[in-house]
Motif scaffolding. Structure first.
Motif, PDB file in Angstrom:
ATOM      1  N   MET A   1       1.906  36.318  -2.560  1.00  0.00           N
ATOM      2  CA  MET A   1       0.761  35.333  -2.091  1.00  0.00           C
ATOM      3  C   MET A   1       1.451  34.330  -1.381  1.00  0.00           C
ATOM      4  O   MET A   1       0.735  33.822  -0.340  1.00  0.00           O
ATOM      5  CB  MET A   1       0.334  34.890  -3.475  1.00  0.00           C
ATOM      6  N   HIS A   2       2.571  33.901  -1.521  1.00  0.00           N
ATOM      7  CA  HIS A   2       3.464  32.598  -0.719  1.00  0.00           C
ATOM      8  C   HIS A   2       3.434  33.286   0.628  1.00  0.00           C
ATOM      9  O   HIS A   2       3.417  32.503   1.618  1.00  0.00           O
ATOM     10  CB  HIS A   2       4.672  32.422  -1.307  1.00  0.00           C
ATOM     11  N   LYS A   3       3.950  34.668   0.787  1.00  0.00           N
ATOM     12  CA  LYS A   3       4.034  35.203   2.297  1.00  0.00           C
ATOM     13  C   LYS A   3       2.818  35.190   2.881  1.00  0.00           C
ATOM     14  O   LYS A   3       2.811  34.764   4.255  1.00  0.00           O
ATOM     15  CB  LYS A   3       4.435  36.650   2.240  1.00  0.00           C
ATOM     16  N   GLY A   4       1.628  35.242   2.417  1.00  0.00           N
ATOM     17  CA  GLY A   4       0.551  35.524   3.156  1.00  0.00           C
ATOM     18  C   GLY A   4       0.155  33.864   3.627  1.00  0.00           C
ATOM     19  O   GLY A   4      -0.182  33.486   4.969  1.00  0.00           O
ATOM     20  N   VAL A   5       0.493  32.845   2.769  1.00  0.00           N
ATOM     21  CA  VAL A   5       0.353  31.374   3.537  1.00  0.00           C
ATOM     22  C   VAL A   5       1.376  31.160   4.309  1.00  0.00           C
ATOM     23  O   VAL A   5       0.883  30.464   5.351  1.00  0.00           O
ATOM     24  CB  VAL A   5       0.629  30.284   2.151  1.00  0.00           C
ATOM     25  N   GLU A   6       2.456  31.737   4.264  1.00  0.00           N
ATOM     26  CA  GLU A   6       3.590  31.523   5.484  1.00  0.00           C
ATOM     27  C   GLU A   6       2.811  32.030   6.828  1.00  0.00           C
ATOM     28  O   GLU A   6       2.991  31.643   7.934  1.00  0.00           O
ATOM     29  CB  GLU A   6       4.812  32.058   5.138  1.00  0.00           C
ATOM     30  N   ARG A   7       2.267  33.209   6.644  1.00  0.00           N
ATOM     31  CA  ARG A   7       1.810  34.039   7.859  1.00  0.00           C
ATOM     32  C   ARG A   7       0.527  33.263   8.402  1.00  0.00           C
ATOM     33  O   ARG A   7       0.250  32.956   9.566  1.00  0.00           O
ATOM     34  CB  ARG A   7       1.371  35.589   7.526  1.00  0.00           C
ATOM     35  N   ASP A   8      -0.238  32.858   7.608  1.00  0.00           N
ATOM     36  CA  ASP A   8      -1.428  31.931   7.983  1.00  0.00           C
ATOM     37  C   ASP A   8      -1.042  30.443   8.566  1.00  0.00           C
ATOM     38  O   ASP A   8      -1.560  30.013   9.745  1.00  0.00           O
ATOM     39  CB  ASP A   8      -2.272  31.644   6.702  1.00  0.00           C
ATOM     40  N   MET A   9       0.249  30.080   8.168  1.00  0.00           N
ATOM     41  CA  MET A   9       0.680  28.644   8.713  1.00  0.00           C
ATOM     42  C   MET A   9       1.138  29.074  10.394  1.00  0.00           C
ATOM     43  O   MET A   9       1.257  28.288  11.112  1.00  0.00           O
ATOM     44  CB  MET A   9       1.593  28.252   7.950  1.00  0.00           C
ATOM     45  N   GLU A  10       1.951  30.040  10.324  1.00  0.00           N
ATOM     46  CA  GLU A  10       2.477  30.580  11.590  1.00  0.00           C
ATOM     47  C   GLU A  10       1.552  30.937  12.594  1.00  0.00           C
ATOM     48  O   GLU A  10       1.687  30.722  13.778  1.00  0.00           O
ATOM     49  CB  GLU A  10       3.623  31.818  11.162  1.00  0.00           C
ATOM     50  N   LYS A  11       0.519  31.520  12.293  1.00  0.00           N
ATOM     51  CA  LYS A  11      -0.601  31.994  12.993  1.00  0.00           C
ATOM     52  C   LYS A  11      -1.351  30.462  13.553  1.00  0.00           C
ATOM     53  O   LYS A  11      -1.519  30.501  14.621  1.00  0.00           O
ATOM     54  CB  LYS A  11      -1.767  32.637  12.187  1.00  0.00           C
ATOM     55  N   GLN A  12      -1.469  29.665  12.514  1.00  0.00           N
ATOM     56  CA  GLN A  12      -2.006  28.265  13.219  1.00  0.00           C
ATOM     57  C   GLN A  12      -1.105  27.699  13.998  1.00  0.00           C
ATOM     58  O   GLN A  12      -1.832  27.140  15.230  1.00  0.00           O
ATOM     59  CB  GLN A  12      -2.436  27.533  11.873  1.00  0.00           C
ATOM     60  N   ARG A  13       0.154  27.551  13.778  1.00  0.00           N
ATOM     61  CA  ARG A  13       1.211  27.013  14.922  1.00  0.00           C
ATOM     62  C   ARG A  13       0.991  27.817  15.946  1.00  0.00           C
ATOM     63  O   ARG A  13       1.045  27.176  17.069  1.00  0.00           O
ATOM     64  CB  ARG A  13       2.613  27.461  14.164  1.00  0.00           C
ATOM     65  N   VAL A  14       0.909  29.194  16.026  1.00  0.00           N
ATOM     66  CA  VAL A  14       0.963  29.822  17.488  1.00  0.00           C
ATOM     67  C   VAL A  14      -0.369  29.566  18.176  1.00  0.00           C
ATOM     68  O   VAL A  14      -0.188  29.432  19.506  1.00  0.00           O
ATOM     69  CB  VAL A  14       1.015  31.173  17.293  1.00  0.00           C
ATOM     70  N   GLN A  15      -1.561  29.594  17.349  1.00  0.00           N
ATOM     71  CA  GLN A  15      -2.767  29.311  18.060  1.00  0.00           C
ATOM     72  C   GLN A  15      -2.629  27.797  18.642  1.00  0.00           C
ATOM     73  O   GLN A  15      -3.183  27.470  19.913  1.00  0.00           O
ATOM     74  CB  GLN A  15      -3.770  29.158  17.064  1.00  0.00           C
ATOM     75  N   LEU A  16      -2.203  26.637  18.150  1.00  0.00           N
ATOM     76  CA  LEU A  16      -1.950  25.496  18.414  1.00  0.00           C
ATOM     77  C   LEU A  16      -1.019  25.285  19.692  1.00  0.00           C
ATOM     78  O   LEU A  16      -1.330  24.778  20.769  1.00  0.00           O
ATOM     79  CB  LEU A  16      -1.606  24.604  17.366  1.00  0.00           C
ATOM     80  N   GLU A  17      -0.042  26.286  19.773  1.00  0.00           N
ATOM     81  CA  GLU A  17       0.760  26.164  20.789  1.00  0.00           C
ATOM     82  C   GLU A  17       0.063  26.943  22.157  1.00  0.00           C
ATOM     83  O   GLU A  17       0.246  26.490  23.280  1.00  0.00           O
ATOM     84  CB  GLU A  17       1.900  26.921  20.482  1.00  0.00           C
ATOM     85  N   ARG A  18      -0.707  27.945  21.757  1.00  0.00           N
ATOM     86  CA  ARG A  18      -1.199  28.655  22.774  1.00  0.00           C
ATOM     87  C   ARG A  18      -2.132  27.744  23.489  1.00  0.00           C
ATOM     88  O   ARG A  18      -2.648  27.584  24.715  1.00  0.00           O
ATOM     89  CB  ARG A  18      -1.916  29.819  22.481  1.00  0.00           C
ATOM     90  N   LYS A  19      -3.228  26.752  22.559  1.00  0.00           N
ATOM     91  CA  LYS A  19      -4.150  25.777  23.265  1.00  0.00           C
ATOM     92  C   LYS A  19      -3.436  24.819  23.821  1.00  0.00           C
ATOM     93  O   LYS A  19      -3.986  24.513  24.991  1.00  0.00           O
ATOM     94  CB  LYS A  19      -4.814  25.409  21.773  1.00  0.00           C
ATOM     95  N   ALA A  20      -2.213  24.293  23.687  1.00  0.00           N
ATOM     96  CA  ALA A  20      -1.714  23.400  24.290  1.00  0.00           C
ATOM     97  C   ALA A  20      -1.207  23.818  25.615  1.00  0.00           C
ATOM     98  O   ALA A  20      -1.387  23.153  26.640  1.00  0.00           O
ATOM     99  CB  ALA A  20      -0.509  22.750  23.419  1.00  0.00           C
ATOM    100  N   ASP A  21      -0.672  25.092  25.817  1.00  0.00           N
ATOM    101  CA  ASP A  21      -0.372  25.804  27.064  1.00  0.00           C
ATOM    102  C   ASP A  21      -1.383  25.648  27.799  1.00  0.00           C
ATOM    103  O   ASP A  21      -1.494  25.527  29.068  1.00  0.00           O
ATOM    104  CB  ASP A  21       0.273  27.070  26.770  1.00  0.00           C
ATOM    105  N   PHE A  22      -2.706  26.330  27.287  1.00  0.00           N
ATOM    106  CA  PHE A  22      -4.033  26.429  27.962  1.00  0.00           C
ATOM    107  C   PHE A  22      -4.455  25.256  28.715  1.00  0.00           C
ATOM    108  O   PHE A  22      -4.785  25.109  29.658  1.00  0.00           O
ATOM    109  CB  PHE A  22      -5.154  27.033  27.376  1.00  0.00           C
ATOM    110  N   GLU A  23      -4.448  23.928  27.957  1.00  0.00           N
ATOM    111  CA  GLU A  23      -4.815  22.590  28.312  1.00  0.00           C
ATOM    112  C   GLU A  23      -3.982  22.288  29.487  1.00  0.00           C
ATOM    113  O   GLU A  23      -4.358  21.690  30.370  1.00  0.00           O
ATOM    114  CB  GLU A  23      -4.878  21.609  27.116  1.00  0.00           C
TER     115      GLU A  23
END
Length: 58
Positions: A1-23
């Motif tokens: 279950m902890h691995k799922g949380v880690e994957r979700d956090m990594e996904k959110q980090r990547v999304q925020l990074e891509r959004k910042a790059d787009f902006e």
């Protein structure tokens, strides 16, 4: 279950990074458009006025 949380956090980090790059790219594009005049290309969609060089001398 902890691995799922880690994957979700990594996904959110990547999304925020891509959004910042787009902006950043959007802001740079706006700045460049302010600094230079951009005209439509010959291969672009037709405009209502036609090509300016073709209308000269008529």
């Amino acid at each position: 279950m902890h691995k799922g949380v880690e994957r979700d956090m990594e996904k959110q980090r990547v999304q925020l990074e891509r959004k910042a790059d787009f902006e950043m790219q959007k802001a740079l594009q706006e700045e460049y458009l302010k600094l230079q005049k951009v005209s439509p290309s010959i291969d672009g969609p037709p405009t209502s006025g036609g090509h300016p060089n073709l209308n000269q001398g008529s």
